[in-house]
Write a protein that holds these residues in place. Structure first.
Motif, PDB file in Angstrom:
ATOM      1  N   ASN A 241      -1.653 -11.383  26.945  1.00 43.48           N
ATOM      2  CA  ASN A 241      -0.432 -11.514  27.744  1.00 43.48           C
ATOM      3  C   ASN A 241      -0.761 -12.171  29.091  1.00 43.48           C
ATOM      4  N   GLY A 242      -0.605 -13.455  29.139  1.00 44.70           N
ATOM      5  CA  GLY A 242      -0.829 -14.164  30.388  1.00 44.70           C
ATOM      6  C   GLY A 242      -2.295 -14.235  30.758  1.00 44.70           C
ATOM      7  N   LEU A 243      -2.548 -14.377  32.054  1.00 42.49           N
ATOM      8  CA  LEU A 243      -3.907 -14.549  32.542  1.00 42.49           C
ATOM      9  C   LEU A 243      -4.588 -13.227  32.881  1.00 42.49           C
ATOM     10  N   VAL A 244      -3.810 -12.137  32.974  1.00 39.05           N
ATOM     11  CA  VAL A 244      -4.373 -10.870  33.427  1.00 39.05           C
ATOM     12  C   VAL A 244      -4.590  -9.896  32.288  1.00 39.05           C
ATOM     13  N   PHE A 245      -3.623  -9.776  31.397  1.00 31.51           N
ATOM     14  CA  PHE A 245      -3.660  -8.758  30.348  1.00 31.51           C
ATOM     15  C   PHE A 245      -4.124  -9.344  29.020  1.00 31.51           C
ATOM     16  N   ASP A 246      -4.907  -8.569  28.288  1.00 36.96           N
ATOM     17  CA  ASP A 246      -5.330  -8.954  26.943  1.00 36.96           C
ATOM     18  C   ASP A 246      -5.441  -7.673  26.108  1.00 36.96           C
ATOM     19  N   ASP A 247      -4.442  -7.452  25.259  1.00 34.78           N
ATOM     20  CA  ASP A 247      -4.367  -6.211  24.481  1.00 34.78           C
ATOM     21  C   ASP A 247      -4.980  -6.340  23.086  1.00 34.78           C
ATOM     22  N   ARG A 248      -5.635  -7.430  22.794  1.00 34.28           N
ATOM     23  CA  ARG A 248      -6.125  -7.660  21.437  1.00 34.28           C
ATOM     24  C   ARG A 248      -7.341  -6.796  21.087  1.00 34.28           C
ATOM     25  N   PHE A 249      -7.461  -6.518  19.793  1.00 29.90           N
ATOM     26  CA  PHE A 249      -8.706  -6.017  19.205  1.00 29.90           C
ATOM     27  C   PHE A 249      -8.692  -6.400  17.738  1.00 29.90           C
ATOM     28  N   THR A 250      -9.859  -6.466  17.114  1.00 28.87           N
ATOM     29  CA  THR A 250      -9.974  -6.891  15.717  1.00 28.87           C
ATOM     30  C   THR A 250     -10.536  -5.763  14.877  1.00 28.87           C
ATOM     31  N   ALA A 251      -9.861  -5.493  13.754  1.00 24.92           N
ATOM     32  CA  ALA A 251     -10.289  -4.458  12.810  1.00 24.92           C
ATOM     33  C   ALA A 251     -10.954  -5.104  11.605  1.00 24.92           C
ATOM     34  N   HIS A 252     -12.027  -4.487  11.147  1.00 22.97           N
ATOM     35  CA  HIS A 252     -12.732  -4.914   9.933  1.00 22.97           C
ATOM     36  C   HIS A 252     -12.805  -3.687   9.018  1.00 22.97           C
ATOM     37  N   VAL A 253     -12.076  -3.725   7.895  1.00 17.91           N
ATOM     38  CA  VAL A 253     -11.997  -2.561   7.010  1.00 17.91           C
ATOM     39  C   VAL A 253     -12.679  -2.907   5.686  1.00 17.91           C
ATOM     40  N   LYS A 254     -13.775  -2.199   5.427  1.00 16.58           N
ATOM     41  CA  LYS A 254     -14.510  -2.333   4.163  1.00 16.58           C
ATOM     42  C   LYS A 254     -14.078  -1.199   3.250  1.00 16.58           C
ATOM     43  N   ALA A 255     -13.565  -1.546   2.053  1.00 16.83           N
ATOM     44  CA  ALA A 255     -12.924  -0.545   1.202  1.00 16.83           C
ATOM     45  C   ALA A 255     -13.616  -0.396  -0.143  1.00 16.83           C
ATOM     46  N   ARG A 256     -13.686   0.865  -0.594  1.00 16.82           N
ATOM     47  CA  ARG A 256     -14.132   1.210  -1.950  1.00 16.82           C
ATOM     48  C   ARG A 256     -13.194   2.281  -2.484  1.00 16.82           C
ATOM     49  N   THR A 257     -13.037   2.331  -3.805  1.00 17.86           N
ATOM     50  CA  THR A 257     -12.177   3.351  -4.412  1.00 17.86           C
ATOM     51  C   THR A 257     -12.881   3.998  -5.601  1.00 17.86           C
ATOM     52  N   HIS A 258     -12.532   5.265  -5.825  1.00 18.77           N
ATOM     53  CA  HIS A 258     -12.935   6.009  -7.014  1.00 18.77           C
ATOM     54  C   HIS A 258     -11.645   6.427  -7.725  1.00 18.77           C
ATOM     55  N   THR A 259     -11.526   6.121  -8.998  1.00 14.57           N
ATOM     56  CA  THR A 259     -10.306   6.426  -9.749  1.00 14.57           C
ATOM     57  C   THR A 259     -10.667   7.208 -11.000  1.00 14.57           C
ATOM     58  N   ALA A 260     -10.037   8.376 -11.165  1.00 13.37           N
ATOM     59  CA  ALA A 260     -10.259   9.211 -12.347  1.00 13.37           C
ATOM     60  C   ALA A 260      -8.906   9.518 -12.984  1.00 13.37           C
ATOM     61  N   THR A 261      -8.759   9.238 -14.281  1.00 13.48           N
ATOM     62  CA  THR A 261      -7.493   9.438 -14.964  1.00 13.48           C
ATOM     63  C   THR A 261      -7.696  10.003 -16.356  1.00 13.48           C
ATOM     64  N   VAL A 262      -6.628  10.568 -16.889  1.00 10.00           N
ATOM     65  CA  VAL A 262      -6.531  10.873 -18.320  1.00 10.00           C
ATOM     66  C   VAL A 262      -5.344  10.076 -18.850  1.00 10.00           C
ATOM     67  N   GLY A 263      -5.416   9.677 -20.118  1.00  9.98           N
ATOM     68  CA  GLY A 263      -4.350   8.847 -20.662  1.00  9.98           C
ATOM     69  C   GLY A 263      -4.169   9.046 -22.151  1.00  9.98           C
ATOM     70  N   ILE A 264      -3.067   8.499 -22.649  1.00 10.63           N
ATOM     71  CA  ILE A 264      -2.777   8.504 -24.089  1.00 10.63           C
ATOM     72  C   ILE A 264      -2.230   7.131 -24.448  1.00 10.63           C
ATOM     73  N   ALA A 265      -2.726   6.579 -25.559  1.00 12.15           N
ATOM     74  CA  ALA A 265      -2.372   5.225 -25.969  1.00 12.15           C
ATOM     75  C   ALA A 265      -1.977   5.215 -27.447  1.00 12.15           C
ATOM     76  N   TYR A 266      -1.208   4.197 -27.802  1.00 12.66           N
ATOM     77  CA  TYR A 266      -0.796   3.976 -29.191  1.00 12.66           C
ATOM     78  C   TYR A 266      -1.499   2.740 -29.715  1.00 12.66           C
ATOM     79  N   ARG A 267      -2.143   2.849 -30.887  1.00 14.98           N
ATOM     80  CA  ARG A 267      -2.810   1.723 -31.530  1.00 14.98           C
ATOM     81  C   ARG A 267      -1.843   1.044 -32.493  1.00 14.98           C
TER      82      ARG A 267
END
Length: 268
Positions: A241-267
């Motif tokens: 914001n102009g010459l005096v204010f600077d409100d910026r910052f940068t986020a770096h998000v490294k993501a991993r997931t674990h997924t556990a399910t039960v299911g039923i299928a038709y052949r």
């Protein structure tokens, strides 16, 4: 004597010929072998379970326009933004039984889970600004919604109706990063108040495994687990914001997931 022997043999053969059908009728009949079920073909199913998100948030370039050394972090430069939520999904695939013991195939999987984590203040923002702490710091959140993957499968038949398998392939995950900040005297946000959300679909890789069991008719039940890792989501928040204010910052998000399910299928 010769005539007597010939007469005896002839009588015995005639008696055997007469008794053979009756004896055969009394003997137990062996049942024909039952054919092993085939795993080859298309299938479609639904699943329910949970998805755990491991999100490592790192913050850099805090108020970069103010110069080097203006901000000094006092609580590290990042932190964990982990979450967990129920997941509902569906899957579609094809199997080819390549031997009496091995099954190969491919599968597409799609799911939804409304998982989120908020941190107040945002990781990596706590510190000294011009040598003094700010009164109001930005808050941040990570939200994960839909996910999908395409996986190859290779399985071993423990029994003709029980399959243990491993999987691997490509995965997608939808992420939303949010940051808010209120501009009041002495706060981090000196130029304006903010509430920003940025969304991105990240691509990564996945591995996993599970077990499937044929049940009545064309139905197959399963238990499945997968791990996925995604490319880092980098996003700059707020503005200079102009010459005096600077409100910026940068986020770096490294993501991993674990997924556990039960299911039923038709052949099919």
């Amino acid at each position: 004597m010769v005539k007597y022997l010939i007469s005896t043999v002839a009588g015995s053969l005639a008696w055997a010929a007469l008794m053979s059908p009756a004896l055969a009728a009394d003997m137990p009949v062996k049942a024909p072998p039952v054919a092993a079920p085939s795993w080859s073909g298309f299938y479609a199913g639904v699943s329910i379970g949970a998805r755990w998100g491991e999100n490592d948030w790192q913050t850099s370039d805090v108020a970069p326009g103010l110069g080097v050394g203006i901000f000094v972090p006092t609580a590290g430069t990042g932190g964990a933004m982990d979450s967990v939520a129920a997941r509902f999904g569906g899957y579609l695939g094809y199997n080819a039984q390549i031997s009496t013991s091995w099954v190969a195939g491919a599968e597409g999987n799609f799911g939804w889970a409304d998982a989120s984590k908020r941190a107040n203040p945002a990781p990596g923002i706590t510190g000294l600004y011009f040598g003094a702490p700010a009164n109001e710091l930005p808050t941040a959140s990570v939200k994960e919604t839909w996910d999908g993957n395409l996986r190859g499968r290779l399985g071993y038949l423990v029994t003709p109706a029980t399959l243990v398998y491993g999987t691997g392939g490509v995965a997608w995950q939808r992420f939303e990063l949010n940051a808010t900040c209120t501009s009041v005297p002495g706060s981090y946000c000196t130029g304006a108040s903010y509430n920003e959300t940025h969304a991105s679909t990240r691509i990564g890789w996945t591995v996993g495994g599970g077990v499937e069991q044929m049940i009545a008719g064309h139905w197959v039940v399963r238990a499945d687990y997968s791990y996925a890792a995604f490319s880092t989501f980098t996003q700059t928040f707020f503005t200079a914001n102009g010459l005096v204010f600077d409100d910026r910052f940068t986020a770096h998000v490294k993501a991993r997931t674990h997924t556990a399910t039960v299911g039923i299928a038709y052949r099919f």
